[in-house]
Design a protein around this motif. Structure first.
Motif: not given
Length: 157
Positions: A119, A121, A149
């Motif tokens: 993941y 941001n 995320r």
């Protein structure tokens, strides 16, 4: 004789990090992520990681002499989680990140895992342009505490 991108370890010059690499792992991670603090309003998770613990657990792989790139991975039953990828700003644009992503794929295959997950941001928009170029697809977007995320996966053939 090998060059700085082909140190001992894998053919890609990527090797498991050693305890002696912890200061470099911290320095490269901080250099790679520091500029995001102002943008996202919090310290990125990789900067807060226990680098010594990650290295001791065998989750960190580094490249370069001195270290200029790294990945932190964790194997699960059904996937390899790419927790962090960091390339020192002075080494960006030299293919270090591409080699690290290729290593992650190969490492997952070696472990017999069918996919890689990660993941980023949502405000790290550069990453959202990069990961699809390497076969990652968006799975979902989710807020985890102060972090918004975008979750990705790459199925390995």
């Amino acid at each position: 004789m090998t060059d700085a991108t082909e140190d001992a370890g894998t053919p890609e010059g990527i090797r498991p990090a050693l305890a002696a690499d912890v200061p470099a792992v911290r320095a490269v991670t901080d250099a790679a992520y520091h500029h995001y603090i102002a943008r996202i309003g919090v310290v990125p998770k990789p900067m807060e990681a226990d680098h010594a613990d990650d290295v001791a657990a065998g989750r960190v792989f580094v490249t370069g002499e001195p270290v200029n790139g790294l990945v932190v991975v964790e194997a699960f039953e059904d996937h390899l989680f790419l927790d962090s990828i960091a390339v020192h700003p002075g080494a960006q644009g030299l293919g270090v990140g591409r080699r690290l992503l290729a290593f992650v794929d190969a490492h997952a295959r070696t472990l017999g895992l069918p996919e890689v997950r990660l993941y980023t941001n949502a405000l790290m928009w550069e990453n959202q342009k990069i990961y699809p170029k390497y076969g990652y697809e968006v799975v979902e977007r989710r807020v985890d505490g102060p972090y918004d995320r975008v979750h990705y996966r790459k199925r390995l053939g």
